[in-house]
Design a protein around this motif. Structure first.
Motif, PDB file in Angstrom:
ATOM      1  N   ALA A 251      11.593   6.572 -20.700  1.00  0.00           N
ATOM      2  CA  ALA A 251      11.239   6.420 -19.278  1.00  0.00           C
ATOM      3  C   ALA A 251      10.115   7.405 -18.983  1.00  0.00           C
ATOM      4  O   ALA A 251      10.152   8.547 -19.446  1.00  0.00           O
ATOM      5  CB  ALA A 251      12.450   6.718 -18.401  1.00  0.00           C
ATOM      6  N   GLU A 252       9.122   6.964 -18.206  1.00  0.00           N
ATOM      7  CA  GLU A 252       7.940   7.823 -17.990  1.00  0.00           C
ATOM      8  C   GLU A 252       8.315   9.177 -17.391  1.00  0.00           C
ATOM      9  O   GLU A 252       7.586  10.155 -17.571  1.00  0.00           O
ATOM     10  CB  GLU A 252       6.897   7.109 -17.123  1.00  0.00           C
ATOM     11  N   GLY A 253       9.453   9.235 -16.708  1.00  0.00           N
ATOM     12  CA  GLY A 253       9.887  10.497 -16.095  1.00  0.00           C
ATOM     13  C   GLY A 253      10.199  11.601 -17.095  1.00  0.00           C
ATOM     14  O   GLY A 253      10.253  12.775 -16.730  1.00  0.00           O
TER      15      GLY A 253
ATOM     16  N   ALA B 136       0.850  -1.200   0.000  1.00  0.00           N
ATOM     17  CA  ALA B 136       0.000   0.000   0.000  1.00  0.00           C
ATOM     18  C   ALA B 136       0.880   1.242   0.000  1.00  0.00           C
ATOM     19  O   ALA B 136       2.063   1.192   0.328  1.00  0.00           O
ATOM     20  CB  ALA B 136      -0.885   0.001   1.245  1.00  0.00           C
ATOM     21  N   ARG B 137       0.267   2.337  -0.418  1.00  0.00           N
ATOM     22  CA  ARG B 137       0.882   3.659  -0.209  1.00  0.00           C
ATOM     23  C   ARG B 137       0.018   4.308   0.874  1.00  0.00           C
ATOM     24  O   ARG B 137      -1.202   4.320   0.766  1.00  0.00           O
ATOM     25  CB  ARG B 137       0.861   4.464  -1.502  1.00  0.00           C
ATOM     26  N   CYS B 138       0.646   4.788   1.945  1.00  0.00           N
ATOM     27  CA  CYS B 138      -0.101   5.221   3.135  1.00  0.00           C
ATOM     28  C   CYS B 138       0.234   6.670   3.487  1.00  0.00           C
ATOM     29  O   CYS B 138       1.340   6.973   3.953  1.00  0.00           O
ATOM     30  CB  CYS B 138       0.248   4.279   4.302  1.00  0.00           C
TER      31      CYS B 138
ATOM     32  N   GLY C 275       3.316  -0.034 -18.937  1.00  0.00           N
ATOM     33  CA  GLY C 275       2.573   0.103 -17.669  1.00  0.00           C
ATOM     34  C   GLY C 275       2.839  -0.989 -16.644  1.00  0.00           C
ATOM     35  O   GLY C 275       3.971  -1.464 -16.490  1.00  0.00           O
ATOM     36  N   HIS C 276       1.772  -1.396 -15.969  1.00  0.00           N
ATOM     37  CA  HIS C 276       1.936  -2.297 -14.822  1.00  0.00           C
ATOM     38  C   HIS C 276       2.280  -3.729 -15.187  1.00  0.00           C
ATOM     39  O   HIS C 276       2.608  -4.533 -14.291  1.00  0.00           O
ATOM     40  CB  HIS C 276       0.684  -2.244 -13.934  1.00  0.00           C
ATOM     41  N   ILE C 277       2.240  -4.050 -16.472  1.00  0.00           N
ATOM     42  CA  ILE C 277       2.754  -5.359 -16.919  1.00  0.00           C
ATOM     43  C   ILE C 277       4.172  -5.550 -16.351  1.00  0.00           C
ATOM     44  O   ILE C 277       4.586  -6.656 -16.005  1.00  0.00           O
ATOM     45  CB  ILE C 277       2.842  -5.375 -18.470  1.00  0.00           C
ATOM     46  N   GLN C 278       4.907  -4.432 -16.251  1.00  0.00           N
ATOM     47  CA  GLN C 278       6.304  -4.498 -15.796  1.00  0.00           C
ATOM     48  C   GLN C 278       6.446  -4.909 -14.337  1.00  0.00           C
ATOM     49  O   GLN C 278       7.522  -5.274 -13.890  1.00  0.00           O
ATOM     50  CB  GLN C 278       6.979  -3.120 -15.984  1.00  0.00           C
ATOM     51  N   ARG C 279       5.367  -4.804 -13.575  1.00  0.00           N
ATOM     52  CA  ARG C 279       5.464  -5.122 -12.145  1.00  0.00           C
ATOM     53  C   ARG C 279       4.946  -6.509 -11.810  1.00  0.00           C
ATOM     54  O   ARG C 279       4.941  -6.902 -10.638  1.00  0.00           O
ATOM     55  CB  ARG C 279       4.698  -4.071 -11.332  1.00  0.00           C
ATOM     56  N   GLY C 280       4.468  -7.248 -12.843  1.00  0.00           N
ATOM     57  CA  GLY C 280       3.880  -8.552 -12.536  1.00  0.00           C
ATOM     58  C   GLY C 280       4.690  -9.717 -13.070  1.00  0.00           C
ATOM     59  O   GLY C 280       5.734  -9.540 -13.692  1.00  0.00           O
TER      60      GLY C 280
ATOM     61  N   VAL D  36       8.214   3.145 -20.691  1.00  0.00           N
ATOM     62  CA  VAL D  36       8.418   2.209 -19.578  1.00  0.00           C
ATOM     63  C   VAL D  36       8.387   2.971 -18.257  1.00  0.00           C
ATOM     64  O   VAL D  36       8.434   4.199 -18.232  1.00  0.00           O
ATOM     65  CB  VAL D  36       9.756   1.432 -19.721  1.00  0.00           C
ATOM     66  N   MET D  37       8.318   2.231 -17.158  1.00  0.00           N
ATOM     67  CA  MET D  37       8.220   2.877 -15.840  1.00  0.00           C
ATOM     68  C   MET D  37       9.546   3.503 -15.406  1.00  0.00           C
ATOM     69  O   MET D  37      10.616   3.135 -15.898  1.00  0.00           O
ATOM     70  CB  MET D  37       7.737   1.882 -14.798  1.00  0.00           C
ATOM     71  N   GLY D  38       9.450   4.386 -14.466  1.00  0.00           N
ATOM     72  CA  GLY D  38      10.618   5.085 -13.916  1.00  0.00           C
ATOM     73  C   GLY D  38      10.385   6.582 -13.939  1.00  0.00           C
ATOM     74  O   GLY D  38      10.655   7.242 -14.924  1.00  0.00           O
ATOM     75  N   ARG D  39       9.831   7.088 -12.821  1.00  0.00           N
ATOM     76  CA  ARG D  39       9.511   8.528 -12.782  1.00  0.00           C
ATOM     77  C   ARG D  39      10.746   9.388 -12.597  1.00  0.00           C
ATOM     78  O   ARG D  39      10.885  10.422 -13.213  1.00  0.00           O
ATOM     79  CB  ARG D  39       8.518   8.816 -11.641  1.00  0.00           C
ATOM     80  N   HIS D  40      11.635   8.916 -11.703  1.00  0.00           N
ATOM     81  CA  HIS D  40      12.821   9.733 -11.422  1.00  0.00           C
ATOM     82  C   HIS D  40      14.104   9.006 -11.789  1.00  0.00           C
ATOM     83  O   HIS D  40      15.181   9.582 -11.709  1.00  0.00           O
ATOM     84  CB  HIS D  40      12.860  10.115  -9.937  1.00  0.00           C
TER      85      HIS D  40
ATOM     86  N   ILE E  50      10.915  -2.132  -8.575  1.00  0.00           N
ATOM     87  CA  ILE E  50      11.409  -2.373  -9.940  1.00  0.00           C
ATOM     88  C   ILE E  50      12.274  -1.205 -10.429  1.00  0.00           C
ATOM     89  O   ILE E  50      12.962  -1.324 -11.432  1.00  0.00           O
ATOM     90  CB  ILE E  50      10.263  -2.604 -10.948  1.00  0.00           C
ATOM     91  N   ASP E  51      12.232  -0.078  -9.705  1.00  0.00           N
ATOM     92  CA  ASP E  51      12.844   1.153 -10.230  1.00  0.00           C
ATOM     93  C   ASP E  51      14.379   1.189 -10.198  1.00  0.00           C
ATOM     94  O   ASP E  51      14.988   2.000 -10.883  1.00  0.00           O
ATOM     95  CB  ASP E  51      12.308   2.365  -9.467  1.00  0.00           C
ATOM     96  N   ASN E  52      14.989   0.370  -9.388  1.00  0.00           N
ATOM     97  CA  ASN E  52      16.456   0.383  -9.185  1.00  0.00           C
ATOM     98  C   ASN E  52      16.966   1.771  -8.784  1.00  0.00           C
ATOM     99  O   ASN E  52      18.031   2.216  -9.214  1.00  0.00           O
ATOM    100  CB  ASN E  52      17.198  -0.073 -10.453  1.00  0.00           C
TER     101      ASN E  52
HETATM  102  O1  LIG Z   1       0.492   2.905 -10.218  1.00  0.00           O
HETATM  103  P1  LIG Z   1       1.271   3.055  -8.985  1.00  0.00           P
HETATM  104  O2  LIG Z   1       1.195   1.900  -8.066  1.00  0.00           O
HETATM  105  O3  LIG Z   1       1.014   4.350  -8.327  1.00  0.00           O
HETATM  106  O4  LIG Z   1       2.800   3.056  -9.384  1.00  0.00           O
HETATM  107  C1  LIG Z   1       3.423   3.647 -10.463  1.00  0.00           C
HETATM  108  C2  LIG Z   1       4.852   3.930 -10.126  1.00  0.00           C
HETATM  109  O5  LIG Z   1       5.406   2.921  -9.299  1.00  0.00           O
HETATM  110  C3  LIG Z   1       6.583   2.432  -9.879  1.00  0.00           C
HETATM  111  O6  LIG Z   1       6.223   1.394 -10.693  1.00  0.00           O
HETATM  112  C4  LIG Z   1       7.474   1.769  -8.946  1.00  0.00           C
HETATM  113  O7  LIG Z   1       6.794   0.719  -8.315  1.00  0.00           O
HETATM  114  C5  LIG Z   1       7.081   3.574 -10.736  1.00  0.00           C
HETATM  115  O8  LIG Z   1       8.037   3.240 -11.688  1.00  0.00           O
HETATM  116  C6  LIG Z   1       5.762   4.048 -11.300  1.00  0.00           C
HETATM  117  O9  LIG Z   1       5.821   5.361 -11.717  1.00  0.00           O
END
Ligand SMILES: O=P(O)(O)OC[C@H]1O[C@](O)(CO)[C@@H](O)[C@@H]1O
Ligand SMILES: Nc1ncnc2c1ncn2[C@@H]1O[C@H](COP(=O)(O)OP(=O)(O)OP(=O)(O)O)[C@@H](O)[C@H]1O
Ligand SMILES: [Mg+2]
Length: 323
Positions: free
Chosen positions: A224-226, A74-76, A252-257, A171-175, A129-131
């Protein structure tokens, strides 16, 4: 004689492949040494809601190969406040927990650092996943995420080559652009756009045009999405060079599964075991990682205040090879 008798483990932030392998290692190493271990559901949110249960050997059976996290994540928001952190520390004390292992990304590490400053013996494991965590070469889940991107680019290449098209892959990676960088090198992308390196879209479009003129049958741009949306990059390229018709894919979230790679499972298993043994030895307030093959524990305050070093060597290599 162990310095801790009852510990807890939680997973926090975006999930990552290998979190389950890390939880398994924490639970089994603790039980192996006669230490009680509790699993906290849904990260800091579950902690603040006292959502914890005792784990046993069987509760982590059949999970090493699974993506996601059996503890859920979770994000809290509440835990970002001083009151939330104080409440979390009190709940841990109420349950007699004398050591906490937090598996998560840079944000989760910030939370772990706060708990550590409130007197809770805390260890962080880099599960993201962000390293983007310093003092570890790789984070748990990164290898799997990169493999997923490489697999997707392989497929895109087939159809792009057939139609002599170019592909923009977001692909993912905001920062942190590591997913784009490593996947870009491994998949032979023509351009890699990252938050760490300023780029010029005129040059990107020129290079694509040149590539086609030189006989290339496809062109892959990893974004990178950032640095912005894949759609905006594609539109910018079309404006500069209307003959190029890029197709955009957002992974997107395919990368996290999906199932974690062997590398992620091994990294997670080593670090989960290492963190428990460090707590037993009386260590705390550390972020755990693997550097040049060795498990290391670094002051978590230093970890959260040090930006992950950018791999310039790999970026330069990608520029040389993507002609
Ligand atoms: O959709 P959520 O869970 O907010 O997460 C998206 C973000 O989380 C990360 O996948 C890291 O878990 C980032 O690369 C991405 O920007
Ligand atoms: N500065 C902070 N102080 C206390 N807790 C924090 C802080 N930053 C983040 N957290 C806690 O950690 C949780 C997870 O953080 P965040 O959403 O940044 O994900 P993360 O752990 O970096 O994982 P990822 O980036 O891989 O998704 C937050 O929801 C919050 O509860
Ligand atoms: Mg993060």
């Amino acid at each position: 004689m162990s310095a801790v008798k009852r510990i807890a483990v939680l997973t926090s932030g975006g999930d990552s492949q290998g979190m389950n392998a890390a939880v398994r290692a924490v639970v089994r190493t603790a039980i192996y040494h006669g230490i009680e271990v509790y699993g906290i559901q849904r990260g800091y949110h579950g902690l603040l809601n006292k959502d914890l249960r005792k784990m046993d050997i069987r509760s982590v059976g059949d999970i090493i190969q699974r993506g996601g996290t059996i503890l859920q994540s979770a994000r809290c928001q509440e835990f970002r406040t001083a009151e939330g952190q104080q409440k979390g520390a009190e709940i841990l004390r109420e349950f007699g927990i004398d050591g906490l292992i937090v598996i998560g990304g840079d944000g989760s590490y910030q939370g772990a650092n706060k708990l550590s400053k409130l007197g809770i013996k805390t260890m962080g494991l880099p599960g993201t996943i962000d390293n983007d965590i310093s003092f570890t070469d790789y984070t748990i889940g990164f290898d799997t995420a990169v493999s997923i991107v490489v697999d997707a680019v392989n497929k895109l290449r087939d159809t792009m080559s057939s139609h002599e098209r170019s592909s923009v892959v977001e692909v993912m990676g905001r920062h942190c652009g590591d997913i784009a960088l490593y996947a870009g090198v491994a998949s032979g992308a023509e351009s890699i756009l990252l938050p760490e390196v300023p780029f010029n879209l005129d040059e990107v479009a020129d290079r694509m045009k040149q590539n086609f003129e030189n006989g290339k049958r496809h062109s892959i741009i990893l974004v990178a999405e950032g640095v912005g949306k894949g759609d905006d990059i594609a539109n910018g390229i079309v404006e500069r060079c209307p003959s190029i018709e890029p197709r955009v894919t957002v992974l997107g979230h395919i990368q996290r599964g999906g199932t974690p790679t062997a590398n992620d499972r091994i990294l997670a298993s080593r670090l989960g075991d290492f963190a428990v043994r460090r707590l037993m030895e009386g260590d705390s307030g550390k972020g755990c990682g693997v550097i040049k093959g060795e498990c290391v524990a670094t002051d978590i305050d230093l970890v959260v205040n040090t930006k992950k070093e950018f791999n310039q060597e790999l970026y330069d290599l990608s520029c040389r090879l993507s002609q």
